[in-house]
Design a protein around this motif. Sequence first.
Motif, PDB file in Angstrom:
ATOM      1  N   MET A   1       0.944  -1.409   0.097  1.00  0.00           N
ATOM      2  CA  MET A   1       0.087   0.218   0.144  1.00  0.00           C
ATOM      3  C   MET A   1       0.693   1.192   0.126  1.00  0.00           C
ATOM      4  SD  MET A   1      -3.136   0.812   2.483  1.00  0.00           S
ATOM      5  CE  MET A   1      -2.202   1.033   4.187  1.00  0.00           C
ATOM      6  N   ASN A   2       0.668   2.046  -0.956  1.00  0.00           N
ATOM      7  CA  ASN A   2       1.663   3.412  -1.036  1.00  0.00           C
ATOM      8  C   ASN A   2       0.646   4.501  -0.915  1.00  0.00           C
ATOM      9  OD1 ASN A   2       3.942   2.124  -1.602  1.00  0.00           O
ATOM     10  ND2 ASN A   2       3.668   2.138  -3.702  1.00  0.00           N
ATOM     11  N   CYS A   3       1.373   5.638  -0.472  1.00  0.00           N
ATOM     12  CA  CYS A   3       0.743   6.783   0.085  1.00  0.00           C
ATOM     13  C   CYS A   3       0.218   7.459  -1.542  1.00  0.00           C
ATOM     14  CB  CYS A   3       1.747   7.844   0.469  1.00  0.00           C
ATOM     15  SG  CYS A   3       1.185   9.542   0.682  1.00  0.00           S
ATOM     16  N   LYS A   4      -1.108   7.733  -1.312  1.00  0.00           N
ATOM     17  CA  LYS A   4      -2.029   8.315  -2.452  1.00  0.00           C
ATOM     18  C   LYS A   4      -1.137   9.734  -2.876  1.00  0.00           C
ATOM     19  CE  LYS A   4      -6.508  10.412  -3.407  1.00  0.00           C
ATOM     20  NZ  LYS A   4      -7.809  10.574  -2.735  1.00  0.00           N
ATOM     21  N   LYS A   5      -0.333  10.511  -2.121  1.00  0.00           N
ATOM     22  CA  LYS A   5       0.116  11.886  -2.433  1.00  0.00           C
ATOM     23  C   LYS A   5       1.702  11.603  -3.035  1.00  0.00           C
ATOM     24  CE  LYS A   5      -2.473  15.448  -0.287  1.00  0.00           C
ATOM     25  NZ  LYS A   5      -2.614  16.104   0.694  1.00  0.00           N
ATOM     26  N   CYS A   6       2.431  10.997  -2.218  1.00  0.00           N
ATOM     27  CA  CYS A   6       3.890  10.959  -2.436  1.00  0.00           C
ATOM     28  C   CYS A   6       4.288   9.597  -3.176  1.00  0.00           C
ATOM     29  CB  CYS A   6       4.594  11.657  -1.591  1.00  0.00           C
ATOM     30  SG  CYS A   6       4.935  10.342  -0.253  1.00  0.00           S
ATOM     31  N   HIS A   7       3.471   8.479  -3.043  1.00  0.00           N
ATOM     32  CA  HIS A   7       3.713   7.207  -3.330  1.00  0.00           C
ATOM     33  C   HIS A   7       4.892   6.448  -2.662  1.00  0.00           C
ATOM     34  CE1 HIS A   7       0.941   8.372  -6.511  1.00  0.00           C
ATOM     35  NE2 HIS A   7       1.778   9.367  -6.864  1.00  0.00           N
ATOM     36  N   THR A   8       5.365   7.010  -1.788  1.00  0.00           N
ATOM     37  CA  THR A   8       6.198   6.193  -0.623  1.00  0.00           C
ATOM     38  C   THR A   8       5.355   5.179   0.056  1.00  0.00           C
ATOM     39  OG1 THR A   8       6.117   8.007   1.271  1.00  0.00           O
ATOM     40  CG2 THR A   8       7.957   8.154  -0.387  1.00  0.00           C
ATOM     41  N   LYS A   9       6.081   4.422   0.879  1.00  0.00           N
ATOM     42  CA  LYS A   9       5.312   3.301   1.954  1.00  0.00           C
ATOM     43  C   LYS A   9       4.142   4.188   2.679  1.00  0.00           C
ATOM     44  CE  LYS A   9       6.183  -0.932   4.272  1.00  0.00           C
ATOM     45  NZ  LYS A   9       5.145  -0.851   5.517  1.00  0.00           N
ATOM     46  N   ALA A  10       2.892   3.773   2.854  1.00  0.00           N
ATOM     47  CA  ALA A  10       1.903   4.259   3.552  1.00  0.00           C
ATOM     48  C   ALA A  10       1.854   3.586   4.836  1.00  0.00           C
ATOM     49  CB  ALA A  10       0.390   3.964   2.787  1.00  0.00           C
ATOM     50  N   VAL A  11       1.441   4.526   5.813  1.00  0.00           N
ATOM     51  CA  VAL A  11       1.282   3.872   7.184  1.00  0.00           C
ATOM     52  C   VAL A  11      -0.115   3.813   7.626  1.00  0.00           C
ATOM     53  CG1 VAL A  11       3.604   4.777   8.075  1.00  0.00           C
ATOM     54  CG2 VAL A  11       1.598   6.071   8.418  1.00  0.00           C
ATOM     55  N   ILE A  12      -1.088   4.229   6.832  1.00  0.00           N
ATOM     56  CA  ILE A  12      -2.448   4.419   7.306  1.00  0.00           C
ATOM     57  C   ILE A  12      -3.326   4.238   6.009  1.00  0.00           C
ATOM     58  CG2 ILE A  12      -2.691   6.846   7.725  1.00  0.00           C
ATOM     59  CD1 ILE A  12      -4.785   5.897  10.035  1.00  0.00           C
ATOM     60  N   GLY A  13      -4.115   3.393   5.960  1.00  0.00           N
ATOM     61  CA  GLY A  13      -5.278   3.449   4.911  1.00  0.00           C
ATOM     62  C   GLY A  13      -6.543   4.102   5.575  1.00  0.00           C
ATOM     63  N   LEU A  14      -7.040   4.917   4.514  1.00  0.00           N
ATOM     64  CA  LEU A  14      -8.452   5.386   4.873  1.00  0.00           C
ATOM     65  C   LEU A  14      -9.614   5.175   4.109  1.00  0.00           C
ATOM     66  CD1 LEU A  14      -7.376   9.239   5.676  1.00  0.00           C
ATOM     67  CD2 LEU A  14      -7.603   7.129   7.204  1.00  0.00           C
ATOM     68  N   PRO A  15     -10.307   4.055   4.417  1.00  0.00           N
ATOM     69  CA  PRO A  15     -11.404   3.509   3.185  1.00  0.00           C
ATOM     70  C   PRO A  15     -12.259   4.544   3.037  1.00  0.00           C
ATOM     71  CG  PRO A  15     -10.893   1.878   5.229  1.00  0.00           C
ATOM     72  CD  PRO A  15      -9.982   3.162   5.670  1.00  0.00           C
ATOM     73  N   ARG A  16     -12.673   5.411   3.902  1.00  0.00           N
ATOM     74  CA  ARG A  16     -13.801   6.155   3.610  1.00  0.00           C
ATOM     75  C   ARG A  16     -13.366   7.449   2.729  1.00  0.00           C
ATOM     76  NH1 ARG A  16     -14.651  11.042   7.063  1.00  0.00           N
ATOM     77  NH2 ARG A  16     -12.645  11.301   8.407  1.00  0.00           N
ATOM     78  N   HIS A  17     -11.886   7.613   2.508  1.00  0.00           N
ATOM     79  CA  HIS A  17     -11.564   8.604   1.398  1.00  0.00           C
ATOM     80  C   HIS A  17     -10.854   7.716   0.438  1.00  0.00           C
ATOM     81  CE1 HIS A  17     -12.299  12.128   3.739  1.00  0.00           C
ATOM     82  NE2 HIS A  17     -11.971  11.584   4.758  1.00  0.00           N
ATOM     83  N   ASN A  18     -11.091   6.561   0.320  1.00  0.00           N
ATOM     84  CA  ASN A  18     -10.470   5.660  -0.590  1.00  0.00           C
ATOM     85  C   ASN A  18      -8.904   6.030  -0.780  1.00  0.00           C
ATOM     86  OD1 ASN A  18     -10.677   3.631  -2.437  1.00  0.00           O
ATOM     87  ND2 ASN A  18     -11.445   4.794  -4.262  1.00  0.00           N
ATOM     88  N   ALA A  19      -8.206   6.237   0.604  1.00  0.00           N
ATOM     89  CA  ALA A  19      -6.869   6.654   0.366  1.00  0.00           C
ATOM     90  C   ALA A  19      -6.076   6.049   1.252  1.00  0.00           C
ATOM     91  CB  ALA A  19      -6.722   8.190   0.479  1.00  0.00           C
ATOM     92  N   ALA A  20      -4.809   6.394   1.160  1.00  0.00           N
ATOM     93  CA  ALA A  20      -3.721   5.680   2.139  1.00  0.00           C
ATOM     94  C   ALA A  20      -2.329   6.854   2.103  1.00  0.00           C
ATOM     95  CB  ALA A  20      -3.199   4.565   1.546  1.00  0.00           C
ATOM     96  N   PHE A  21      -1.966   7.204   3.274  1.00  0.00           N
ATOM     97  CA  PHE A  21      -0.973   8.215   3.267  1.00  0.00           C
ATOM     98  C   PHE A  21       0.175   7.724   4.268  1.00  0.00           C
ATOM     99  CE2 PHE A  21      -5.062  10.689   3.257  1.00  0.00           C
ATOM    100  CZ  PHE A  21      -4.565  11.615   2.058  1.00  0.00           C
ATOM    101  N   CYS A  22       1.365   8.456   3.862  1.00  0.00           N
ATOM    102  CA  CYS A  22       2.545   8.225   4.513  1.00  0.00           C
ATOM    103  C   CYS A  22       2.315   9.164   5.780  1.00  0.00           C
ATOM    104  CB  CYS A  22       3.733   8.371   3.969  1.00  0.00           C
ATOM    105  SG  CYS A  22       3.789  10.275   3.401  1.00  0.00           S
ATOM    106  N   LYS A  23       3.312   8.952   6.902  1.00  0.00           N
ATOM    107  CA  LYS A  23       3.075   9.893   8.003  1.00  0.00           C
ATOM    108  C   LYS A  23       3.074  11.305   7.603  1.00  0.00           C
ATOM    109  CE  LYS A  23       5.328  11.245  12.236  1.00  0.00           C
ATOM    110  NZ  LYS A  23       6.430  11.222  13.310  1.00  0.00           N
ATOM    111  N   VAL A  24       3.855  11.819   6.767  1.00  0.00           N
ATOM    112  CA  VAL A  24       4.012  13.483   6.385  1.00  0.00           C
ATOM    113  C   VAL A  24       2.717  13.749   5.831  1.00  0.00           C
ATOM    114  CG1 VAL A  24       5.293  15.024   5.060  1.00  0.00           C
ATOM    115  CG2 VAL A  24       6.523  13.197   6.166  1.00  0.00           C
TER     116      VAL A  24
END
Length: 312
Positions: free
Chosen positions: A1-24
């Motif tokens: 799972m990669n960050c939706k914005k910067c494509h590095t490794k994601a730390v959290i998935g947010l199903p309601r936003h259909n997104a995943a994000f890295c910490k930053v």
Amino acid sequence: MNCKKCHTKAVIGLPRHNAAFCKVCFNAFVREQVARAIKGERMFAPQDRILVAVSGGKDSLALWDILLKLGYKADALYVDLGIGGYSATSRKKAVQFAETVGASHQATLLTHTVQEEEGAGIRELAMLIHRPTCSACGTIKRYQFNRAAIAHHYDVMATGHNLDDEAARLLGNVLHWQEEYLDKQSPSLPASVEGFAKKVKPLYRLSEREVAAYAVLNRIDYIVEECPMAKGSKMLLYKEVLNRLETESPGTKQAFYCGFLEKQAKAQPAAASMAEKDQASLRPCSTCGQPTTAETCSYCKMMARAKTGSPR
Ligand code: AMP
Ligand code: FES
Ligand code: ZN
């Protein structure tokens, strides 16, 4: 799972936003949601002084942290309710957090101790007046928050209520058709009359899980255990039900609560009509001077009853 914005490794998935994000990018997402809430609900302006009610839990400490990082002038208030070890630990968490933010930002923590002011903690007070602890506690907290905000001239009082809190409260109000409470359920309640502070809930766009993730990722040390008095409460049941619905259909909580806010905004020019209603019915409490619809406010009535009451 990669960050939706910067494509590095994601730390959290947010199903309601259909997104995943890295910490930053997750931190940026959280601050953006809070900034949207503040702007969209006209909660406060950059020059306003904010008093954050902090319980030592994740939501209110995260809120204080986010507001300071967004550049707002925010101090905090901790109310020690005198619930044994629970209050001792939560107080410690609030004080420790205040020491860290006090050093990096100009922010201070006010503390009020119910036992010192009223001679007993809330469990004893509730027993003396024969009321459930949580309901007595609600009256005491609302009173203490408002009194501190007014006494110290803050422009606004902020609490850490999140989307789960607000959706659960809405479900309870709808199930019992509590129309009066529905009218007042808003993330931004204006200071309708003198003596009442403006009250806001800047985390209302973030779920409990998202706020917890923010607190953990940013190393905020908070009290994990729930208040022992809340066990078996209806609010916890409503939250469980909403969580089941959310798992089946991500986005349910947000659609439910934000849909309500949209309908409410269309139905009533909220601030104006509420201020008119309040102004017509409120007068100063004969004991403490805070606005109330009766001769004496519910806090002063409660304390007067506690002085003469005896536990059952
Ligand atoms: P609760 O009613 O426990 O769900 O808490 C809702 C919000 O009220 C928290 O996010 C805090 O902002 C505030 N709060 C709760 N308990 C306290 C407390 N003892 N002292 C100060 N603020 C509190
Ligand atoms: Fe009020 Fe638990 S925090 S009874
Ligand atoms: Zn009073």
